[in-house]
Structure formats: C-alpha cells, structure tokens
Design a protein around this motif. Structure first.
Motif, PDB file in Angstrom:
ATOM      1  N   GLN A 158     -10.007  -7.932 -10.195  1.00 51.35           N
ATOM      2  CA  GLN A 158     -10.629  -7.090  -9.355  1.00 51.35           C
ATOM      3  C   GLN A 158     -10.403  -7.249  -7.923  1.00 51.35           C
ATOM      4  OE1 GLN A 158     -14.602  -7.770 -11.085  1.00 51.35           O
ATOM      5  NE2 GLN A 158     -13.983  -6.621 -12.623  1.00 51.35           N
ATOM      6  N   LEU A 159      -9.441  -8.246  -7.703  1.00 49.24           N
ATOM      7  CA  LEU A 159      -9.141  -8.389  -6.266  1.00 49.24           C
ATOM      8  C   LEU A 159      -8.459  -7.323  -5.518  1.00 49.24           C
ATOM      9  CD1 LEU A 159      -9.306 -10.936  -4.505  1.00 49.24           C
ATOM     10  CD2 LEU A 159      -7.014 -11.546  -5.128  1.00 49.24           C
ATOM     11  N   LYS A 160      -7.468  -6.764  -6.341  1.00 48.27           N
ATOM     12  CA  LYS A 160      -6.856  -5.648  -5.754  1.00 48.27           C
ATOM     13  C   LYS A 160      -6.695  -4.530  -6.685  1.00 48.27           C
ATOM     14  CE  LYS A 160      -3.883  -8.112  -2.488  1.00 48.27           C
ATOM     15  NZ  LYS A 160      -2.490  -8.522  -2.122  1.00 48.27           N
ATOM     16  N   SER A 161      -7.740  -4.233  -7.566  1.00 47.36           N
ATOM     17  CA  SER A 161      -7.843  -3.439  -8.847  1.00 47.36           C
ATOM     18  C   SER A 161      -7.512  -1.955  -8.144  1.00 47.36           C
ATOM     19  CB  SER A 161      -9.090  -3.312  -9.527  1.00 47.36           C
ATOM     20  OG  SER A 161     -10.225  -3.067  -8.459  1.00 47.36           O
ATOM     21  N   ASP A 162      -7.823  -1.708  -7.167  1.00 44.24           N
ATOM     22  CA  ASP A 162      -7.622  -0.286  -6.596  1.00 44.24           C
ATOM     23  C   ASP A 162      -6.007  -0.054  -6.154  1.00 44.24           C
ATOM     24  OD1 ASP A 162      -9.354  -0.881  -3.451  1.00 44.24           O
ATOM     25  OD2 ASP A 162      -8.023  -1.928  -4.576  1.00 44.24           O
ATOM     26  N   ASN A 163      -5.215  -1.224  -6.062  1.00 48.16           N
ATOM     27  CA  ASN A 163      -4.058  -1.111  -5.485  1.00 48.16           C
ATOM     28  C   ASN A 163      -3.168  -1.094  -6.820  1.00 48.16           C
ATOM     29  OD1 ASN A 163      -1.664  -1.578  -4.286  1.00 48.16           O
ATOM     30  ND2 ASN A 163      -2.551  -2.946  -3.034  1.00 48.16           N
ATOM     31  N   ILE A 164      -2.655   0.056  -7.344  1.00 44.92           N
ATOM     32  CA  ILE A 164      -1.885   0.193  -8.342  1.00 44.92           C
ATOM     33  C   ILE A 164      -0.490  -0.364  -8.243  1.00 44.92           C
ATOM     34  CG2 ILE A 164      -0.582   2.097  -9.663  1.00 44.92           C
ATOM     35  CD1 ILE A 164      -3.135   3.928  -8.813  1.00 44.92           C
ATOM     36  N   SER A 165       0.255  -0.164  -6.958  1.00 42.92           N
ATOM     37  CA  SER A 165       1.526  -0.765  -6.914  1.00 42.92           C
ATOM     38  C   SER A 165       1.472  -2.118  -6.974  1.00 42.92           C
ATOM     39  CB  SER A 165       2.089  -0.378  -5.601  1.00 42.92           C
ATOM     40  OG  SER A 165       1.593  -1.123  -4.473  1.00 42.92           O
ATOM     41  N   PHE A 166       0.176  -2.923  -6.727  1.00 40.42           N
ATOM     42  CA  PHE A 166       0.333  -4.351  -6.918  1.00 40.42           C
ATOM     43  C   PHE A 166       0.127  -4.908  -8.296  1.00 40.42           C
ATOM     44  CE2 PHE A 166      -2.141  -8.192  -7.505  1.00 40.42           C
ATOM     45  CZ  PHE A 166      -1.489  -9.165  -6.686  1.00 40.42           C
ATOM     46  N   ALA A 167      -0.595  -3.944  -9.134  1.00 40.61           N
ATOM     47  CA  ALA A 167      -0.720  -4.258 -10.582  1.00 40.61           C
ATOM     48  C   ALA A 167       0.709  -3.869 -11.157  1.00 40.61           C
ATOM     49  CB  ALA A 167      -1.931  -3.397 -11.129  1.00 40.61           C
ATOM     50  N   GLY A 168       1.193  -2.965 -10.590  1.00 42.19           N
ATOM     51  CA  GLY A 168       2.571  -2.648 -11.245  1.00 42.19           C
ATOM     52  C   GLY A 168       3.658  -3.760 -10.916  1.00 42.19           C
ATOM     53  N   LYS A 169       3.586  -4.320  -9.902  1.00 42.27           N
ATOM     54  CA  LYS A 169       4.357  -5.268  -9.498  1.00 42.27           C
ATOM     55  C   LYS A 169       4.331  -6.485 -10.403  1.00 42.27           C
ATOM     56  CE  LYS A 169       5.361  -5.096  -4.919  1.00 42.27           C
ATOM     57  NZ  LYS A 169       4.884  -5.640  -3.654  1.00 42.27           N
ATOM     58  N   SER A 170       2.827  -6.887 -10.511  1.00 45.48           N
ATOM     59  CA  SER A 170       2.715  -8.199 -11.383  1.00 45.48           C
ATOM     60  C   SER A 170       3.162  -7.878 -12.747  1.00 45.48           C
ATOM     61  CB  SER A 170       1.289  -8.405 -11.042  1.00 45.48           C
ATOM     62  OG  SER A 170       0.588  -8.029  -9.584  1.00 45.48           O
ATOM     63  N   VAL A 171       2.823  -6.836 -13.196  1.00 42.55           N
ATOM     64  CA  VAL A 171       3.244  -6.576 -14.508  1.00 42.55           C
ATOM     65  C   VAL A 171       4.773  -6.773 -14.911  1.00 42.55           C
ATOM     66  CG1 VAL A 171       3.048  -4.873 -16.337  1.00 42.55           C
ATOM     67  CG2 VAL A 171       0.955  -5.412 -15.310  1.00 42.55           C
ATOM     68  N   LEU A 172       5.236  -5.919 -13.796  1.00 39.51           N
ATOM     69  CA  LEU A 172       6.965  -5.932 -13.856  1.00 39.51           C
ATOM     70  C   LEU A 172       7.383  -7.367 -14.003  1.00 39.51           C
ATOM     71  CD1 LEU A 172       8.377  -3.227 -13.908  1.00 39.51           C
ATOM     72  CD2 LEU A 172       8.981  -3.823 -11.723  1.00 39.51           C
ATOM     73  N   LYS A 173       6.830  -8.225 -13.086  1.00 36.15           N
ATOM     74  CA  LYS A 173       7.251  -9.464 -13.087  1.00 36.15           C
ATOM     75  C   LYS A 173       6.921 -10.337 -14.425  1.00 36.15           C
ATOM     76  CE  LYS A 173       6.321 -10.945  -8.280  1.00 36.15           C
ATOM     77  NZ  LYS A 173       5.435 -11.553  -7.470  1.00 36.15           N
ATOM     78  N   ILE A 174       5.727 -10.161 -14.932  1.00 43.73           N
ATOM     79  CA  ILE A 174       5.559 -10.840 -16.150  1.00 43.73           C
ATOM     80  C   ILE A 174       6.662 -10.329 -17.361  1.00 43.73           C
ATOM     81  CG2 ILE A 174       3.890 -10.693 -18.191  1.00 43.73           C
ATOM     82  CD1 ILE A 174       1.727 -10.932 -16.029  1.00 43.73           C
ATOM     83  N   GLY A 175       6.902  -8.824 -17.279  1.00 43.23           N
ATOM     84  CA  GLY A 175       7.965  -8.242 -18.036  1.00 43.23           C
ATOM     85  C   GLY A 175       9.150  -8.835 -17.968  1.00 43.23           C
TER      86      GLY A 175
END
Lengths: 655, 319
Positions: A152-169
């Motif tokens: 929930q820290l940056k849940s409204d920040n889509i690009s942040f979630a995208g970047k993090s998931v891409l890293k995990i991928g």
C-alpha cells in the motif's frame, strides 16, 4: 496469523481490472469454441459491469441459480463427451460467473489463479510465439495486480508495481531456463483426451488443373523451411526441386496421382552425394512431404512411394519437423511396367494441329533425346509468355495453350510437354512440388513459400530411368534461378522476377523479415518441439553424455541453489544502507593503500589515515583528501545522498 | 491436559525470537525469521502442480514454460518476502500503567535502516486480533501503538510481538517474534462507592496544610512544585507564557484522608481494592491530601508521583 488484507473489499477499479484480465485471457479462445460460449461469456461480463458495479449488495440467490443452469446448458450444447474442449469451455463459463461473486481480495486471488489456469489452455490450440508474448503480458498484469494488493506504500503508482514485478520476473528467468531444460520429458501422454484443432490452409493438393498452381503462387505463405545439417552444402538453385506427388493419370484437363503406391527400399549407390536436413512443414492439411529429389532415408512416420514421393501417415495439421536425407544425383530405378504403361496413355484430346506438330517435331529427330530437345526448342523459339495470370482454357487446355494463347504458368508448360512426349511414345508424367526457396542468412535456413510451387515433367529413358525435364526453363530460365514476385499482374502479363539490386528500405524490410522468420523457426525448434531427444542432444553437447538423468537433475538442483544464494547475496547487498556500503569501499581503499606500502591500520580514524597517506603519497594528495572527506560525509554526517556514495565508489575504484 | 500444556510451553522455548543488542534494540536477523507458504501460497502450489500435470500429459512445451515461470516466480517471491523482514530494527517501550479492563498501549518503534522499501509489514501482539499495517520507505522509522486488553491488577507479562510480512505477492508469510522484556503495571479497576462516614482524620500537619493549601478561596500564586495537583496549576498564566504557577487556596473545611482496607469490612479483597482505587482517583482529582495504609503506610501527600505510588501499592498488594 493470516494476510491482514484478505477480507478487504475490492474497489470498483480493481473489479474492472480483473474483468479486463479475464476478457483478454478468453479472447484467443473465441476462435476455438462455438459462438454461443463466447456469447454467454460476453453477456455475463456486460451483465456484471452494468448491473452490479453500482451496488455493493450481493446478487440474489435465484439469479445465480439461473445463470449456473444456463452455463451448464451452454457448455453441454456441443454434445461432445468429456474432453479437453468441454473442460476448457466449462472453465470459461465458470470464470464468467465468478465475476458476479468478486467481492474481497480473497475472491480476487482465487479468480486470478483460475484465470492463470485458463491461460495455459490457450497453448493447446496455438503455440506460436506471438501468443506466448500475449500470455506473458497477461501474466505480468496478474502479478502486478497481486503486487499492488500487497504494497500500500505506492499502490496508486502503477509504474512502480510494474517495475517491481518486472524485476521479479527477470530474477526468475535463470531458474525458468534450468527447469525447462532439465525437467524430464515423457514420450507419450499420461492419458488421452480427444483434442482436435480446426485449420483452413492452402497447399499443393493431389490434383492439378490449369491455373491451380499459378493461383497458389500468389500466396507468400510459408510452405516449409529447411535446415541443412552442418556439413551439408546448400544445393544449387537448379537442383532444389522439392518433390511432391507424381501425377500420371489425366483426362487432358485434370491430372491425378496414380493410386498404386508401393513402398520401395531404394539402394544407395554413392553416399557422398547425400544431403541430410530437417524439413519443418507448416500445416497444409495434406499428407505430402516435399523432400529434395531423391529422398533415401527419413523418419519412420513417413513412407516413400514407388515414384519417390514422401507421405506422412496423417495429415499435417500443425507444424512438424522431419529428418530426411536425399541423394541429389539420379537414381537408377528398376523398370516398373505398370507405371510406364500408365505414363504412355494419351487422353482423348488430340486435335489435328496437335498431331501435325508432333509429326513435324518427330521427323526432324533421330532419337528420343533429340525429340525432347525439339519440343523444348519449340517452347523457346515461339512467342510463349510465362505469366501468373493465364487466360482461362476450359475445353481443351493443351491445344488452346499450344496454339491459341501461348500464355501460361509452369503447369501449362509441364502438362503440354508430357502430352507431347506421350504422343511420341515416350513415357512421361507430371510432378508437382516446390522449386528453389529463399535463403535466410540470419537463421541459415531455407524458406520455401507457396509462391515457389512448381510443376515439372519426368520422362522415362531406357537405361537411364526417370529423368527430370523442366520445360519452364526453356521459356523462363530466370524462374529456375530466382524466385518470382508474387504480385499478380493483368491477364497475360509476364511474371516479374525478384531482382538483386534493392533500395535501402526494401533491403531493411527483407532483413527484418528474415529475423522474424528465424525467430519463428528457432522458437519452433527449441521451445515448441523440445523433446526427450533434444534434451539428450543438449546434454551431450554440454559434455554430460556420461551422466544419468538423475545425476543431471541433482546437479541442476545444486545449480538452482547456487543461483538463489547469489541472488540473495546480491539483493541483501543492494539493500544495505549507504553507510554500510561506504564501509565496504573504505576497506577497499585501505587495502589499496596497504598495497602501495602505506602503513595504515583499520583501527585508525579516517583523519589519521588521511594524514599518514598524504605524507606517504604526496602526489595523490588531492585524491586522498577527496575520498576521506566523502567518507566522513557519508559515514559520520549521515547524509544519505545516492550521488555521494556513487562518487565515493568511483573515487576508490580510480585510486 | 496438564501434560499437553507443559509440552507446548517447553516447545515454545525453542521458538526463535529476535535477540536484543546492548542498546535494547531488536534486530530481525536471518536466524530469527520463519517463512512458510500462506493459504494463497498453497493454492498457488496446487495451481502449479495441476498445470504441470496438464503440460506433461499434452507434452506441451509452452505449458511447461508457463508453469516453470510461475514456479520460479514463486521461489523468487520467497526470497523477497524474507528480505522484506530481514534487517528491520525494533524498539519496544515500557507501556504506561492503565486500570484493569482498559487497553494497554504498547509502543513499538520500527526502523528501516536499509535502502530498500518495506511493504505491508503486519505487526500485532501474539494471539491478538488487532493487526497494524506498516509501510516503510528507505531509512524511515515509524512509531505504532498496539492495544492489549487487561483483566487483572498487578504486573502483567506482555505477549510477544508478532511481525509478519506477505509482501510482495501474498504467497509466503515471513514472520518473527519480538520478545517483550517489560512488565506492564495494571492498576486495580476502580469501583464507585460512597465515602464511608467514619474516616481517619490526621491532625498532624493540618495547620500549615489548611492555611496555605486550602481549597475553596483563591489566595495567591506560588511556584509549581512536583507534589501539587494538576488541577491546581494556573493554566491561564501558563498559556500566557509567564511560567508555571500553582494556585493557593484558603480552605478551612479541608479534609485529609488516610485510606485503608479496613474501611470495607464486608467486601472481598478485590472489591475493597477496587473501591480504594476509586477513592484515590477522586481524592487526587479534588486536590485533597490522602494516604494509604496497607502493609506499609504511605503518608499523606498529593500529586502525580504520590498518586502513582498509591495505585501501584494497591496493584501489587498480595499478588
């Protein structure tokens, strides 16, 4: 203890996102199932969006009951028994209904897991590379959604979630590769479900009528690709005849294959001339496999007819690879009286002017060879036009072509040639297949397209056997050397050939085309058709041929552990604070000083060390001062500026 | 039954908890973190296994590719979940005493000393339903209060603090226990009662006390002393920034109380203690002088320190 957010209600935005993911996951399935399943699916989603998004109240029980009954009826309509298609369509309608029940985050998890399972079923119907990227994109959306639920820290920040998931991928890629290579593959299925795919594709068929091949030639679809083995040389264009069915039966209009196929075992005379290759057939709904003349050894699921045509047991409905070896020189064949007799039959189409022509040509020649030459000269010296759009010849195509129109494609030349031979008592037959092919230098393979479809003739010569004669070469020798441009011109317009001098743009397009084609082929070779055999090849290549599969698996488990360990180490280091990291580089700096025989100890403070170092190395005074000042700033003044740490790192490295 | 409880308590001794350093800070070290799949993690595993079976059956390599991708992502998620808790620093403060039945507020300061963000850290007291979610930016620290329901007076052993994280995918749960070394003091629950008619009047100091510290009529200001009741501070003067002064009253009908358990003869011990607690609160509020006679005598006085001393004596009496 449990996930604190588990029972949190989903926002409307989140529900729309989930419905969107489901919609895009099902879209490719629209082509695989009857229309009413798609209809049920779309209607359910629309119902969900319009009626329920406004109110948070749960749906009345009776609506759910009716929709479940409707769903089962929809799935049962096609009437097929328990099978893959049934299961997948059931999953689709169940997921459509599940959207009505999406309320909490727990529902979202269940929904997304089922949706992921639905995604994997797409690969039962299509295994092309573009579908893989499409599915992967959806998987990333799903992971991104789950990530945003848990942060929930940056849940409204889509690009942040995208970047993090891409890293995990990206971090999971090494493990994925090892799993994929090492996981043992079975040669047969665990249980068999009927699984059918529908496809409508073009290709050379068992019969030839005037115009059938020129029509095929207008398609730039790929017929097959050929990957030659490493030591084999690419045969010259003149030798690249990909042999399909042999058509000897004719009524003068339609040409058919003879029904008598005998599986013959060819005898090899000289093994030096053997070329081995992999032939990757595109689906064509036919049995024919277009091997280079003349195939001598091939995979066990193929059979060779007595007229040297290769056939597969079943129709080719998906991309398939065959290992074939061919003998490029002529093969001495035994006389087959039945075939020869059939190849002498002249249908009831002989007109006086045709008979006249044969007589004239025959008078001037002493031997069979000479007659053949005369006929080819006849094509060459008269005003024959090689065209993709020949005029319609319906009553007596041979006669009309030879005397009235003189415009035609390869099948016109080949069929008339065969009739002219037979009328002079020379056994002759029609062969259809492909000729030439485009060399893809990027992937180092040959691309044979439908536009390379070709028809040629074979004549029986005593003591020599069946010999290929291509009358097209007499009219348009360029056809045999280059491929044609498959843009159809006006009726009777001569064929244009692909020329070698090209502008930068066309060159670029061609290069890009080759790249895509190579990607496609390698995708097919290494991913889609990866099998126990390929796996073994790969292990042998890696020098693991002596190991059993279990040893290899244990070995790869260790490799996986090492990779994860390295990853943990790396991620932990990355998460150290600037102060911690600065300490590491500070010690590197001290090591460097000691290497330069400066007497320092880690117990001393930075100011003292600076003093000693400056005295010992007066020429590097400014460097040392810079490093020490930066270290003091980061370590003791606790100023966490990323740039400081980077410059500190650089300074130490340069020192 | 007894055997089982004993077994559990001996088992819990093996539970690894975070160790505090010399400064009293707790650090989430790699040895103290547990990690297991969550309910969704188990569902995810079932999903992967069924996808794997399907891929094997149809010898579908793209199926394998997708299955293995999800499996690898799951493994990477374990690492991220673990790293999300690793290295966090905690400080648990001694909670302020409260009356029994009220909520004890346990202050936990959570610090992220690293350059990594920490998403959705769940903090709760062990076996409590109240869970707080904390997100931390690099270098950030936050202070939270955990509520603990209290029942009985006396010293209370606090449950361990549970720190969990399901970040980033909710498939795995990494958790650790923070031991709480402090004991919370719980004052007895006050019970309303009338002031008994007979009271022990202490005459000793009453002259000076009634002259200067009397209640009813405002007399003068004097510099604030620690023993002065909060209600006697002249807040208006303080608000004007002129310093802290206590109001002095002239009160001739001023009373001094010495409370003792003997005042409530018919009651049980607990009830008597509860009533005494009520009387002490009332006396402090009214700015009266009071003392408490239990095993030992607490002499007459007033002010926060005295007030706390009396309540503490009540809280631990015969515990």
């Amino acid at each position: 203890m449990s996930l604190a957010i588990e029972n949190k209600p989903l926002s409307n935005m989140q529900i729309y996102f989930l419905i969107g993911i489901l919609f895009f996951s099902v879209v490719p399935h629209f082509f695989n199932f009857p229309w009413f399943i798609s209809l049920f699916f779309v209607v359910s989603l629309i119902f969900r969006i319009t009626f329920i998004s406004t109110t948070k109240k749960p749906l009345p029980k009776w609506i759910l009951f009716i929709s479940i009954i409707l769903a089962f009826v929809t799935v049962a309509i096609p009437g097929n028994a328990i099978g893959t298609g049934f299961g997948v369509s059931l999953l689709i309608v169940m997921l459509a209904l599940k959207t009505l029940e999406l309320r909490t985050i727990r529902d979202a998890y269940v929904f997304l897991f089922l949706n992921t399972f639905l995604l994997i079923t797409l690969f039962l119907y299509n295994q092309e590379i573009y579908l893989w990227f499409y599915v992967w994109l959806i998987i990333f959306l799903i992971l991104g959604f789950i990530y945003s639920l848990n942060n929930q820290l940056k849940s409204d920040n889509i690009s942040f979630a995208g970047k993090s998931v891409l890293k995990i991928g990206l971090q999971s890629l090494p493990l994925l590769i090892i799993f994929f290579i090492v996981f043992p593959r079975l040669s047969g299925p665990l249980w068999a479900f009927k699984h059918e795919t529908r496809s409508a594709v073009t290709g050379i068929s068992d019969t030839v009528t005037p115009g059938s091949i020129s029509q095929l030639s207008q398609s730039s679809d790929i017929a097959f690709r050929v990957k030659f083995s490493d030591n084999a040389q690419l045969p010259a264009t003149q030798q690249r005849y990909w042999r399909g069915p042999v058509l000897a039966e004719t009524d003068g209009y339609v040409w058919r294959k003879d029904n008598l196929t005998i599986n013959s075992a060819p005898t090899l005379s000289n093994s030096d001339e053997i070329i081995s290759y992999q032939l990757i057939m595109e689906p064509n709904n036919q049995n024919w496999i277009f091997a280079l003349e003349h195939p001598v050894s091939f995979s066990s699921d193929l059979s060779l007819s007595s007229s040297f045509s290769l056939q597969h047991k079943e129709k080719i409905t998906k991309r398939q690879t065959f290992e074939i070896s061919s003998l490029v020189t002529n093969i001495l064949e035994e006389e087959n009286l039945y075939q020869i007799n059939q190849s002498l039959f002249v249908p009831d189409i002989v007109t006086p002017r045709l008979e006249n022509l044969v007589d004239t040509l025959n008078e001037n020649s002493q031997s069979k060879d000479a007659y053949i030459k005369q006929v080819l000269n006849f094509f060459n010296q008269n005003e024959f036009v090689y065209t993709l759009s020949p005029p319609l010849m319906e009553t007596n195509p041979i006669d009309e072509f030879l005397f009235d129109y003189r415009q035609g494609f390869c099948e016109h030349y080949a069929t008339s040639f065969v009739i002219l031979m037979r009328m002079a008592d020379i056994p002759a037959r029609l062969v259809v297949g492909y000729h030439g092919g485009e060399w893809n230098p990027t992937g180092e393979h040959l691309i044979v397209r439908q536009s390379d479809a070709h028809a040629w003739a074979e004549v029986w010569l005593d003591n020599i056997g069946w010999r290929r004669i291509d009358p097209t070469s007499a009219v348009a020798p360029e056809r045999i050397l280059t491929s044609i441009n498959n843009a159809p011109g006006s009726e009777g317009a001569p064929v244009t050939f692909t020329l070698t001098d090209q502008s930068f743009l066309t060159d670029f397009i061609q290069q890009a085309g080759w790249m895509v084609d190579t990607l496609n082929l390698n995708w097919h070779r290494w991913i889609v058709r990866f099998s126990d055999k390929k796996q073994k090849q790969l292990f042998d290549f890696a020098g693991l041929s002596g190991f059993t599969q279990y040893t290899i698996i244990i070995l790869s488990v260790f490799i996986c552990l090492i990779i994860t360990g390295l990853l943990i180490w790396f991620l932990r280091f990355k998460s150290f604070s600037s102060t911690d990291k600065s300490k590491i580089y500070w010690h590197k700096f001290l090591d460097k000083l000691i290497l330069k025989s400066v007497q320092v100890s880690a117990l001393l403070g930075p100011v003292q060390i600076s003093q000693i170092a400056r005295d010992a190395l007066p020429d590097k005074k400014s460097d040392i001062e810079n490093i020490v000042n930066l270290y003091i700033k980061i370590r003791y003044q606790k100023i966490t500026d990323k740039n400081d740490l980077d410059t500190f790192k650089q300074c130490v490295k340069r020192f | 039954m007894f055997q089982l409880t004993k077994f559990y308590s001996s088992l819990s001794r093996f539970l690894r908890t975070a160790k505090s350093d010399t400064k009293g800070q707790l650090k989430a070290s790699s040895r103290s973190i547990y990690i297991l799949p969550s309910r969704f993690g188990i569902m995810y595993a079932v999903l992967i296994i069924s996808m794997l079976v399907g891929s094997i059956n149809y010898a579908n390599n793209l199926g394998f590719l997708l299955t293995f991708f999800l499996a690898a992502t799951g493994i990477i998620a374990i690492i991220h979940t673990w790293l999300n808790v690793l290295g966090l620093e905690f400080e648990i403060h001694k909670p302020e005493p409260v009356f029994a039945g009220k909520f004890l507020k346990v202050q936990v300061i959570i610090k992220n000393p690293t350059d990594k963000i920490r998403g959705n850290i769940q903090i709760s007291l062990h076996k409590s339903s109240q869970v707080l979610l904390v997100n931390l930016l690099p270098g950030e620290s936050k202070s939270i209060y955990l509520n603990q329901q209290t029942v009985n007076r006396g010293y209370m052993t606090l449950p361990k603090v549970l720190v969990e994280s399901y970040f980033p995918l909710g498939l795995f749960c990494a958790w650790l226990y923070l031991p709480v070394y402090h004991k919370a003091l719980i004052y007895p629950k006050p019970e309303k009662c009338l002031l008994p008619a007979y009271l022990i009047h202490v005459e000793g100091d009453s002259e000076t006390a009634s002259d200067i510290n009397g209640h009813n009529d405002f007399h003068s200001h004097r510099n604030y002393q620690k023993t002065d009741a909060a209600s006697h501070i002249d807040w208006k003067v303080l608000a004007r920034g002129k310093g802290m002064y206590s109001k002095q009253f002239n009160n001739n009908i001023h009373q001094n109380f010495m409370f003792s358990l003997d005042m409530f003869d018919g009651c049980s011990l607990e009830q008597a203690i509860s009533r005494l607690s009520f009387l002490i609160i009332r006396a402090e509020k009214q700015g009266e002088f009071y003392g408490l006679l239990l095993d030992e005598e607490i002499p007459l006085s007033r002010g926060t320190q005295h007030y706390n001393q009396c309540l503490k004596a009540l809280a631990v009496y015969k515990q």
